[in-house]
Scaffold this motif. Structure first.
Motif, PDB file in Angstrom:
ATOM      1  N   GLU A  35      34.528  39.905  57.453  1.00 36.75           N
ATOM      2  CA  GLU A  35      35.393  40.836  57.776  1.00 36.75           C
ATOM      3  C   GLU A  35      35.494  41.950  56.457  1.00 36.75           C
ATOM      4  N   GLY A  36      34.489  41.558  55.789  1.00 35.41           N
ATOM      5  CA  GLY A  36      34.291  42.559  54.155  1.00 35.41           C
ATOM      6  C   GLY A  36      35.562  42.459  53.443  1.00 35.41           C
ATOM      7  N   LEU A  37      36.145  41.245  53.195  1.00 33.99           N
ATOM      8  CA  LEU A  37      37.274  41.043  52.221  1.00 33.99           C
ATOM      9  C   LEU A  37      36.561  40.423  50.866  1.00 33.99           C
ATOM     10  N   VAL A  38      35.302  40.326  50.777  1.00 38.45           N
ATOM     11  CA  VAL A  38      34.734  39.644  49.380  1.00 38.45           C
ATOM     12  C   VAL A  38      33.907  40.930  48.835  1.00 38.45           C
ATOM     13  N   LYS A  39      34.050  40.771  47.508  1.00 40.28           N
ATOM     14  CA  LYS A  39      33.248  41.658  46.615  1.00 40.28           C
ATOM     15  C   LYS A  39      32.313  40.949  45.889  1.00 40.28           C
ATOM     16  N   TYR A  40      30.944  41.225  45.865  1.00 46.43           N
ATOM     17  CA  TYR A  40      30.085  40.523  45.091  1.00 46.43           C
ATOM     18  C   TYR A  40      29.561  41.693  44.136  1.00 46.43           C
ATOM     19  N   VAL A  58      32.508  37.201  41.785  1.00 49.96           N
ATOM     20  CA  VAL A  58      32.694  37.337  43.232  1.00 49.96           C
ATOM     21  C   VAL A  58      34.308  37.656  43.222  1.00 49.96           C
ATOM     22  N   GLU A  59      34.769  38.689  44.218  1.00 42.92           N
ATOM     23  CA  GLU A  59      36.193  38.772  44.121  1.00 42.92           C
ATOM     24  C   GLU A  59      36.825  38.698  45.636  1.00 42.92           C
ATOM     25  N   PHE A  60      37.798  37.800  45.670  1.00 42.48           N
ATOM     26  CA  PHE A  60      38.570  37.823  46.636  1.00 42.48           C
ATOM     27  C   PHE A  60      39.909  37.526  46.702  1.00 42.48           C
ATOM     28  N   ASP A  61      40.859  38.092  47.798  1.00 34.49           N
ATOM     29  CA  ASP A  61      42.291  38.065  47.621  1.00 34.49           C
ATOM     30  C   ASP A  61      42.940  37.877  46.391  1.00 34.49           C
ATOM     31  N   GLY A  62      42.524  39.068  45.508  1.00 32.51           N
ATOM     32  CA  GLY A  62      43.184  38.925  44.019  1.00 32.51           C
ATOM     33  C   GLY A  62      42.612  38.043  42.962  1.00 32.51           C
ATOM     34  N   SER A  63      41.559  37.257  43.425  1.00 31.88           N
ATOM     35  CA  SER A  63      41.160  36.419  42.352  1.00 31.88           C
ATOM     36  C   SER A  63      39.733  36.735  42.079  1.00 31.88           C
ATOM     37  N   LYS A  64      39.344  36.572  40.987  1.00 33.89           N
ATOM     38  CA  LYS A  64      37.715  37.060  40.560  1.00 33.89           C
ATOM     39  C   LYS A  64      37.247  35.711  39.977  1.00 33.89           C
TER      40      LYS A  64
END
Length: 68
Positions: A35-40, A58-64
């Motif tokens: 769904e494109g909710l994760v940044k690498y 890796v970033e997801f849901d406000g966590s890095k």
């Protein structure tokens, strides 16, 4: 910020999300990645089997997560 100590050469993206307790199951990890909710490394990435290595973030849901 979460520091994840990598054992071995790499960890697949979905396994990293599970290991860092950001998702409950592998299925949930696959969904958030597709769904494109994760940044690498600052960019949205849709690859579930992406090999995350030392020095990557890796970033997801406000966590890095920083892989060390």
């Amino acid at each position: 910020m979460i520091e994840f100590k990598l054992e071995g050469e790499f960890i697949p993206m979905i396994q990293l999300l599970k290991a860092a307790n950001l998702v409950q199951t592998g299925g949930e990890a696959q969904i958030v990645v597709t769904e494109g909710l994760v940044k690498y490394n600052g960019e949205v990435d849709y690859r579930k089997r992406l090999k995350v290595k030392r020095g990557d973030t890796v970033e997801f849901d406000g966590s890095k997560i920083i892989v060390i």
